[in-house]
Design an enzyme around this catalytic site. Structure first.
Site, PDB file in Angstrom:
ATOM      1  N   CYS A  23       0.854  -1.201   0.000  1.00 40.34           N
ATOM      2  CA  CYS A  23       0.000   0.000   0.000  1.00 40.34           C
ATOM      3  C   CYS A  23       0.885   1.245   0.000  1.00 40.34           C
ATOM      4  O   CYS A  23       0.588   2.229  -0.684  1.00 40.34           O
ATOM      5  CB  CYS A  23      -0.937   0.013   1.206  1.00 40.34           C
ATOM      6  SG  CYS A  23      -2.402  -1.027   1.010  1.00 40.34           S
ATOM      7  N   GLY A  36       3.833 -19.656   0.565  1.00 39.77           N
ATOM      8  CA  GLY A  36       5.049 -18.852   0.702  1.00 39.77           C
ATOM      9  C   GLY A  36       4.833 -17.368   0.496  1.00 39.77           C
ATOM     10  O   GLY A  36       5.744 -16.646   0.095  1.00 39.77           O
ATOM     11  N   HIS A  81      -0.279  -9.843  -4.957  1.00 41.84           N
ATOM     12  CA  HIS A  81       0.661  -9.450  -6.015  1.00 41.84           C
ATOM     13  C   HIS A  81       0.896 -10.625  -6.945  1.00 41.84           C
ATOM     14  O   HIS A  81       0.915 -11.777  -6.512  1.00 41.84           O
ATOM     15  CB  HIS A  81       1.991  -8.950  -5.431  1.00 41.84           C
ATOM     16  CG  HIS A  81       2.617  -9.875  -4.428  1.00 41.84           C
ATOM     17  ND1 HIS A  81       2.177  -9.963  -3.122  1.00 41.84           N
ATOM     18  CD2 HIS A  81       3.640 -10.754  -4.545  1.00 41.84           C
ATOM     19  CE1 HIS A  81       2.908 -10.851  -2.472  1.00 41.84           C
ATOM     20  NE2 HIS A  81       3.807 -11.356  -3.311  1.00 41.84           N
TER      21      HIS A  81
HETATM   22  P1  5GP Z   1       5.911 -13.180  -1.898  1.00 46.14           P
HETATM   23  O1  5GP Z   1       6.980 -14.025  -1.246  1.00 46.14           O
HETATM   24  O2  5GP Z   1       5.031 -12.505  -0.889  1.00 46.14           O
HETATM   25  O3  5GP Z   1       5.143 -13.886  -2.965  1.00 46.14           O
HETATM   26  O4  5GP Z   1       6.701 -12.046  -2.682  1.00 46.14           O
HETATM   27  C1  5GP Z   1       7.075 -10.832  -2.124  1.00 46.14           C
HETATM   28  C2  5GP Z   1       8.064 -10.202  -3.065  1.00 46.14           C
HETATM   29  O5  5GP Z   1       8.199  -8.840  -2.714  1.00 46.14           O
HETATM   30  C3  5GP Z   1       9.468 -10.826  -2.970  1.00 46.14           C
HETATM   31  O6  5GP Z   1       9.840 -11.323  -4.265  1.00 46.14           O
HETATM   32  C4  5GP Z   1      10.342  -9.651  -2.520  1.00 46.14           C
HETATM   33  O7  5GP Z   1      11.612  -9.662  -3.125  1.00 46.14           O
HETATM   34  C5  5GP Z   1       9.525  -8.433  -2.909  1.00 46.14           C
HETATM   35  N1  5GP Z   1       9.721  -7.272  -2.059  1.00 46.14           N
HETATM   36  C6  5GP Z   1       9.731  -7.242  -0.690  1.00 46.14           C
HETATM   37  N2  5GP Z   1       9.904  -5.980  -0.247  1.00 46.14           N
HETATM   38  C7  5GP Z   1      10.016  -5.189  -1.363  1.00 46.14           C
HETATM   39  C8  5GP Z   1      10.195  -3.781  -1.542  1.00 46.14           C
HETATM   40  O8  5GP Z   1      10.292  -2.986  -0.599  1.00 46.14           O
HETATM   41  N3  5GP Z   1      10.256  -3.315  -2.830  1.00 46.14           N
HETATM   42  C9  5GP Z   1      10.139  -4.164  -3.900  1.00 46.14           C
HETATM   43  N4  5GP Z   1      10.216  -3.605  -5.120  1.00 46.14           N
HETATM   44  N5  5GP Z   1       9.963  -5.502  -3.769  1.00 46.14           N
HETATM   45  C10 5GP Z   1       9.891  -6.009  -2.506  1.00 46.14           C
HETATM   46 ZN    ZN Z   2      -1.766  -3.243   1.268  1.00 45.23          ZN
END
Ligand code: 5GP
Ligand code: ZN
Length: 118
Positions: free
Chosen positions: A5, A88, A95
């Site tokens: 957000c 995971g 996203h």
């Molecule tokens: P999930 O594991 O929740 O599917 O993916 C989260 C993704 O968000 C990960 O690939 C991680 O590298 C990315 N991510 C986490 N924090 C940030 C951030 O502050 N900026 C960006 N651009 N990506 C982020």
């Molecule tokens: Zn949010």
């Protein structure tokens, strides 16, 4: 306010690829492929469990725009959304990962050790 957000509100910076009133696409901070983009709705939706089909329909069109923008359409790519603990999911704001820019590793499901899940 959750991390994504804050990104969609431009309270913390991101390397934005494409944006409209409802969605934003930006480069993942820790890329797992030469191209690794995250696509999110600007409204807070926790995960794929909670998204309604109206948002998903528009998100599909937006993902197509991102794919075109990044020149991935013909070479191919992967779209992933992780849901909950077993999936995971680290960031609890829906996203979609768009991965591409190289031939991505994929072990055929029938070849995997049944104790190791993809
Ligand atoms: P999930 O594991 O929740 O599917 O993916 C989260 C993704 O968000 C990960 O690939 C991680 O590298 C990315 N991510 C986490 N924090 C940030 C951030 O502050 N900026 C960006 N651009 N990506 C982020
Ligand atoms: Zn949010």
């Amino acid at each position: 306010m959750c991390l994504f957000c804050k990104i969609s509100n431009h309270k913390i910076p991101s390397n934005t690829v494409l944006e409209n009133d409802e969605f934003i696409a930006f480069h993942d901070i820790n890329p797992k492929a030469p191209v690794h983009i995250l696509v999110i709705p600007k409204t807070h939706v926790e995960s794929f469990n909670d998204v309604d089909s109206n948002i998903m329909a528009k998100m599909t069109l937006f993902i197509h725009e991102v794919v075109n923008e990044m020149n991935l359409k013909d070479s191919g790519y992967r779209v992933i959304t992780n849901v909950g603990d077993d999936g995971g999911q680290e960031v609890k704001h829906l996203h979609f990962h768009i991965l591409g820019g190289a031939k991505l590793a994929w072990t055929h499901l029938s070849d995997t050790d049944p104790k190791v899940f993809l």
